[in-house]
Design an enzyme around this catalytic site. Structure first.
Site, PDB file in Angstrom:
ATOM      1  N   LYS A  11      -4.237 -33.370 -11.140  1.00 32.29           N
ATOM      2  CA  LYS A  11      -3.899 -31.974 -11.417  1.00 32.29           C
ATOM      3  C   LYS A  11      -2.716 -31.846 -12.386  1.00 32.29           C
ATOM      4  O   LYS A  11      -2.000 -32.815 -12.651  1.00 32.29           O
ATOM      5  CB  LYS A  11      -3.596 -31.264 -10.086  1.00 32.29           C
ATOM      6  CG  LYS A  11      -4.828 -31.076  -9.189  1.00 32.29           C
ATOM      7  CD  LYS A  11      -4.449 -30.294  -7.937  1.00 32.29           C
ATOM      8  CE  LYS A  11      -5.658 -29.962  -7.089  1.00 32.29           C
ATOM      9  NZ  LYS A  11      -5.254 -29.201  -5.868  1.00 32.29           N
ATOM     10  N   TYR A  51     -13.429 -23.436  -8.578  1.00 30.98           N
ATOM     11  CA  TYR A  51     -12.830 -23.039  -7.303  1.00 30.98           C
ATOM     12  C   TYR A  51     -13.434 -21.747  -6.738  1.00 30.98           C
ATOM     13  O   TYR A  51     -12.802 -21.092  -5.907  1.00 30.98           O
ATOM     14  CB  TYR A  51     -11.319 -22.897  -7.459  1.00 30.98           C
ATOM     15  CG  TYR A  51     -10.574 -24.224  -7.383  1.00 30.98           C
ATOM     16  CD1 TYR A  51     -10.604 -25.001  -6.223  1.00 30.98           C
ATOM     17  CD2 TYR A  51      -9.826 -24.696  -8.451  1.00 30.98           C
ATOM     18  CE1 TYR A  51      -9.918 -26.201  -6.138  1.00 30.98           C
ATOM     19  CE2 TYR A  51      -9.126 -25.906  -8.370  1.00 30.98           C
ATOM     20  CZ  TYR A  51      -9.186 -26.648  -7.204  1.00 30.98           C
ATOM     21  OH  TYR A  51      -8.496 -27.839  -7.111  1.00 30.98           O
ATOM     22  N   ASN A 114      -0.246 -30.028  -5.752  1.00 28.96           N
ATOM     23  CA  ASN A 114      -0.372 -31.203  -4.881  1.00 28.96           C
ATOM     24  C   ASN A 114      -1.118 -32.369  -5.529  1.00 28.96           C
ATOM     25  O   ASN A 114      -1.734 -33.180  -4.847  1.00 28.96           O
ATOM     26  CB  ASN A 114      -0.992 -30.794  -3.538  1.00 28.96           C
ATOM     27  CG  ASN A 114      -2.365 -30.168  -3.684  1.00 28.96           C
ATOM     28  OD1 ASN A 114      -2.907 -30.091  -4.785  1.00 28.96           O
ATOM     29  ND2 ASN A 114      -2.934 -29.737  -2.576  1.00 28.96           N
ATOM     30  N   HIS A 117      -7.171 -33.335  -6.620  1.00 23.42           N
ATOM     31  CA  HIS A 117      -8.309 -32.738  -5.930  1.00 23.42           C
ATOM     32  C   HIS A 117      -9.242 -33.861  -5.531  1.00 23.42           C
ATOM     33  O   HIS A 117      -9.380 -34.843  -6.265  1.00 23.42           O
ATOM     34  CB  HIS A 117      -9.072 -31.772  -6.858  1.00 23.42           C
ATOM     35  CG  HIS A 117     -10.433 -31.407  -6.313  1.00 23.42           C
ATOM     36  ND1 HIS A 117     -10.604 -30.384  -5.409  1.00 23.42           N
ATOM     37  CD2 HIS A 117     -11.662 -31.966  -6.490  1.00 23.42           C
ATOM     38  CE1 HIS A 117     -11.896 -30.328  -5.069  1.00 23.42           C
ATOM     39  NE2 HIS A 117     -12.546 -31.271  -5.712  1.00 23.42           N
ATOM     40  N   GLU A 128     -19.810 -31.080  -7.847  1.00 19.08           N
ATOM     41  CA  GLU A 128     -18.586 -31.121  -8.664  1.00 19.08           C
ATOM     42  C   GLU A 128     -18.704 -32.118  -9.815  1.00 19.08           C
ATOM     43  O   GLU A 128     -18.221 -31.854 -10.924  1.00 19.08           O
ATOM     44  CB  GLU A 128     -17.381 -31.430  -7.764  1.00 19.08           C
ATOM     45  CG  GLU A 128     -17.089 -30.288  -6.796  1.00 19.08           C
ATOM     46  CD  GLU A 128     -16.016 -30.589  -5.770  1.00 19.08           C
ATOM     47  OE1 GLU A 128     -15.714 -29.696  -4.949  1.00 19.08           O
ATOM     48  OE2 GLU A 128     -15.458 -31.708  -5.770  1.00 19.08           O
TER      49      GLU A 128
HETATM   50  P1  ADP Z   1      -7.790 -29.612  -0.501  1.00 15.34           P
HETATM   51  O1  ADP Z   1      -7.402 -29.704  -1.972  1.00 15.34           O
HETATM   52  O2  ADP Z   1      -6.926 -30.507   0.346  1.00 15.34           O
HETATM   53  O3  ADP Z   1      -9.262 -29.825  -0.259  1.00 15.34           O
HETATM   54  P2  ADP Z   1      -8.245 -26.744  -0.084  1.00 15.34           P
HETATM   55  O4  ADP Z   1      -9.658 -27.007  -0.497  1.00 15.34           O
HETATM   56  O5  ADP Z   1      -7.995 -26.045   1.206  1.00 15.34           O
HETATM   57  O6  ADP Z   1      -7.396 -28.124  -0.040  1.00 15.34           O
HETATM   58  O7  ADP Z   1      -7.503 -25.912  -1.215  1.00 15.34           O
HETATM   59  C1  ADP Z   1      -7.765 -26.144  -2.578  1.00 15.34           C
HETATM   60  C2  ADP Z   1      -6.451 -26.153  -3.331  1.00 15.34           C
HETATM   61  O8  ADP Z   1      -5.900 -24.833  -3.292  1.00 15.34           O
HETATM   62  C3  ADP Z   1      -5.354 -27.042  -2.753  1.00 15.34           C
HETATM   63  O9  ADP Z   1      -5.466 -28.402  -3.109  1.00 15.34           O
HETATM   64  C4  ADP Z   1      -4.113 -26.416  -3.340  1.00 15.34           C
HETATM   65  O10 ADP Z   1      -3.910 -26.788  -4.707  1.00 15.34           O
HETATM   66  C5  ADP Z   1      -4.469 -24.925  -3.277  1.00 15.34           C
HETATM   67  N1  ADP Z   1      -3.981 -24.315  -2.032  1.00 15.34           N
HETATM   68  C6  ADP Z   1      -4.467 -24.481  -0.789  1.00 15.34           C
HETATM   69  N2  ADP Z   1      -3.772 -23.786   0.119  1.00 15.34           N
HETATM   70  C7  ADP Z   1      -2.790 -23.145  -0.575  1.00 15.34           C
HETATM   71  C8  ADP Z   1      -1.724 -22.275  -0.213  1.00 15.34           C
HETATM   72  N3  ADP Z   1      -1.537 -21.878   1.056  1.00 15.34           N
HETATM   73  N4  ADP Z   1      -0.923 -21.809  -1.203  1.00 15.34           N
HETATM   74  C9  ADP Z   1      -1.090 -22.171  -2.488  1.00 15.34           C
HETATM   75  N5  ADP Z   1      -2.092 -23.010  -2.903  1.00 15.34           N
HETATM   76  C10 ADP Z   1      -2.914 -23.494  -1.959  1.00 15.34           C
HETATM   77 MG    MG Z   2     -10.864 -28.677  -0.862  1.00 17.46          MG
END
Ligand code: ADP
Ligand code: MG
Length: 140
Positions: A11, A51, A114, A117, A128
Protein backbone atom coordinates in the site's frame (compact mmCIF):
# COMPACT_ATOMS: atom_id res chain seq x y z
CA UNK A 1 -2.18 -28.76 1.34
CA UNK A 2 -2.22 -27.57 -2.25
CA UNK A 3 -0.19 -24.83 -3.84
CA UNK A 4 -2.59 -21.93 -4.43
CA UNK A 5 -2.49 -18.23 -5.26
CA UNK A 6 -3.49 -15.07 -3.48
CA UNK A 7 -3.49 -11.36 -4.27
CA UNK A 8 -1.43 -8.76 -2.40
CA UNK A 9 -1.03 -4.99 -2.50
CA UNK A 10 1.90 -3.12 -1.01
CA UNK A 11 0.00 0.00 0.00
CA UNK A 12 0.94 3.69 -0.38
CA UNK A 13 2.29 4.13 3.16
CA UNK A 14 4.84 1.37 2.45
CA UNK A 15 5.87 2.40 -1.08
CA UNK A 16 6.25 6.00 0.15
CA UNK A 17 8.73 4.86 2.83
CA UNK A 18 10.66 2.73 0.30
CA UNK A 19 9.58 -0.53 1.96
CA UNK A 20 8.66 -2.48 -1.20
CA UNK A 21 11.68 -4.75 -0.82
CA UNK A 22 11.34 -5.13 2.95
CA UNK A 23 7.67 -6.12 2.67
CA UNK A 24 8.38 -8.51 -0.21
CA UNK A 25 11.18 -10.12 1.82
CA UNK A 26 8.69 -10.87 4.64
CA UNK A 27 6.33 -12.48 2.11
CA UNK A 28 9.16 -14.60 0.68
CA UNK A 29 10.39 -15.59 4.16
CA UNK A 30 6.84 -16.79 4.86
CA UNK A 31 7.09 -19.23 1.96
CA UNK A 32 5.26 -17.18 -0.67
CA UNK A 33 6.62 -16.69 -4.19
CA UNK A 34 5.93 -13.53 -6.22
CA UNK A 35 4.64 -14.83 -9.57
CA UNK A 36 3.38 -11.46 -10.82
CA UNK A 37 4.17 -7.88 -9.75
CA UNK A 38 3.64 -4.38 -11.03
CA UNK A 39 3.85 -0.89 -9.63
CA UNK A 40 0.82 1.23 -10.51
CA UNK A 41 -0.80 4.46 -9.44
CA UNK A 42 -4.45 3.54 -8.84
CA UNK A 43 -7.14 5.62 -10.45
CA UNK A 44 -10.24 6.55 -8.46
CA UNK A 45 -12.19 4.06 -10.57
CA UNK A 46 -9.76 1.25 -9.69
CA UNK A 47 -9.69 2.10 -5.96
CA UNK A 48 -13.49 2.39 -5.70
CA UNK A 49 -14.01 -0.76 -7.77
CA UNK A 50 -11.49 -2.82 -5.87
CA UNK A 51 -12.92 -1.84 -2.47
CA UNK A 52 -16.60 -1.79 -3.56
CA UNK A 53 -17.38 -4.38 -0.87
CA UNK A 54 -16.58 -1.69 1.74
CA UNK A 55 -18.58 1.15 0.15
CA UNK A 56 -21.07 1.40 3.02
CA UNK A 57 -18.32 1.51 5.67
CA UNK A 58 -17.61 4.91 7.28
CA UNK A 59 -13.94 4.76 6.24
CA UNK A 60 -14.61 4.08 2.53
CA UNK A 61 -13.83 7.61 1.30
CA UNK A 62 -10.66 7.79 3.38
CA UNK A 63 -9.59 4.34 2.12
CA UNK A 64 -10.08 5.28 -1.54
CA UNK A 65 -8.16 8.56 -1.13
CA UNK A 66 -5.35 6.70 0.65
CA UNK A 67 -5.06 4.03 -2.06
CA UNK A 68 -4.80 6.76 -4.73
CA UNK A 69 -2.33 8.89 -2.77
CA UNK A 70 0.94 7.23 -3.87
CA UNK A 71 1.94 4.29 -6.06
CA UNK A 72 1.14 0.75 -4.95
CA UNK A 73 2.63 -2.61 -5.91
CA UNK A 74 0.05 -5.24 -6.88
CA UNK A 75 1.27 -8.83 -6.69
CA UNK A 76 0.15 -12.41 -7.18
CA UNK A 77 1.64 -14.71 -4.55
CA UNK A 78 1.89 -18.48 -4.81
CA UNK A 79 2.51 -21.03 -2.09
CA UNK A 80 1.06 -23.78 0.05
CA UNK A 81 -2.30 -22.51 1.33
CA UNK A 82 -1.38 -19.05 0.04
CA UNK A 83 -4.44 -17.10 1.28
CA UNK A 84 -3.97 -18.14 4.91
CA UNK A 85 -0.18 -18.00 4.75
CA UNK A 86 -0.37 -14.41 3.52
CA UNK A 87 -3.01 -13.36 6.07
CA UNK A 88 -0.83 -14.86 8.83
CA UNK A 89 2.30 -12.94 7.82
CA UNK A 90 0.28 -9.71 7.25
CA UNK A 91 -1.02 -9.62 10.85
CA UNK A 92 -4.22 -8.05 12.18
CA UNK A 93 -5.83 -5.10 10.35
CA UNK A 94 -4.99 -2.78 13.27
CA UNK A 95 -1.22 -2.89 13.86
CA UNK A 96 -1.88 -2.41 17.58
CA UNK A 97 -3.41 -5.92 17.55
CA UNK A 98 -0.87 -7.53 15.19
CA UNK A 99 1.43 -10.33 16.36
CA UNK A 100 5.21 -9.88 16.61
CA UNK A 101 7.01 -10.65 13.38
CA UNK A 102 4.09 -9.75 11.13
CA UNK A 103 4.30 -7.13 8.38
CA UNK A 104 1.71 -4.88 9.98
CA UNK A 105 3.34 -5.09 13.44
CA UNK A 106 6.68 -4.14 11.92
CA UNK A 107 5.66 -1.55 9.33
CA UNK A 108 2.03 -0.35 9.57
CA UNK A 109 1.31 3.20 10.74
CA UNK A 110 -2.37 2.85 11.68
CA UNK A 111 -5.52 0.78 11.07
CA UNK A 112 -5.96 2.61 7.75
CA UNK A 113 -2.35 3.00 6.64
CA UNK A 114 -1.48 -0.62 7.29
CA UNK A 115 1.08 -1.37 4.57
CA UNK A 116 -0.53 -4.40 2.87
CA UNK A 117 -3.71 -5.85 1.45
CA UNK A 118 -4.28 -9.60 1.20
CA UNK A 119 -7.23 -11.56 -0.14
CA UNK A 120 -9.46 -13.10 2.55
CA UNK A 121 -10.58 -16.22 0.62
CA UNK A 122 -9.59 -18.22 -2.45
CA UNK A 123 -12.76 -17.04 -4.18
CA UNK A 124 -11.88 -13.38 -3.59
CA UNK A 125 -8.24 -14.04 -4.53
CA UNK A 126 -9.34 -15.17 -8.00
CA UNK A 127 -11.57 -12.09 -8.41
CA UNK A 128 -8.86 -9.70 -7.17
CA UNK A 129 -6.11 -11.25 -9.32
CA UNK A 130 -8.32 -10.88 -12.40
CA UNK A 131 -9.04 -7.24 -11.45
CA UNK A 132 -5.38 -6.29 -11.98
CA UNK A 133 -3.69 -9.02 -14.06
CA UNK A 134 -4.08 -10.78 -17.36
CA UNK A 135 -3.16 -14.48 -17.40
CA UNK A 136 -0.04 -13.83 -19.47
CA UNK A 137 1.33 -11.47 -16.79
CA UNK A 138 1.44 -14.28 -14.21
CA UNK A 139 4.49 -16.51 -14.52
CA UNK A 140 4.70 -19.25 -11.88
P1 ADP B 1 -8.05 -6.27 5.98
O1 ADP B 1 -7.21 -5.37 5.09
O2 ADP B 1 -7.27 -6.73 7.19
O3 ADP B 1 -8.69 -7.41 5.24
P2 ADP B 1 -10.67 -4.96 6.02
O4 ADP B 1 -10.99 -5.77 4.80
O5 ADP B 1 -11.61 -5.01 7.18
O6 ADP B 1 -9.20 -5.33 6.59
O7 ADP B 1 -10.51 -3.43 5.61
C1 ADP B 1 -9.92 -3.06 4.39
C2 ADP B 1 -8.98 -1.90 4.64
O8 ADP B 1 -9.76 -0.76 5.02
C3 ADP B 1 -7.98 -2.08 5.78
O9 ADP B 1 -6.83 -2.82 5.44
C4 ADP B 1 -7.64 -0.65 6.12
O10 ADP B 1 -6.71 -0.08 5.19
C5 ADP B 1 -9.00 0.04 5.94
N1 ADP B 1 -9.73 0.10 7.21
C6 ADP B 1 -10.33 -0.91 7.87
N2 ADP B 1 -10.90 -0.51 9.01
C7 ADP B 1 -10.65 0.83 9.10
C8 ADP B 1 -10.95 1.84 10.05
N3 ADP B 1 -11.67 1.57 11.15
N4 ADP B 1 -10.54 3.10 9.79
C9 ADP B 1 -9.83 3.41 8.69
N5 ADP B 1 -9.49 2.49 7.74
C10 ADP B 1 -9.89 1.22 7.95
MG1 MG C 1 -10.12 -7.36 3.76
Amino acid sequence: MAVTRTFSIIKPDATKRNLTGAVTAKLEEAGLRVVASKRIHMSREQAEGFYAVHKERPFFGELVEFMMSEPVVVQVLEGEDAVKRNRDVMGATNPADADEGTIRKEFALSIGENSVHGSDSEENAAIEIAFFFNDDEIVG
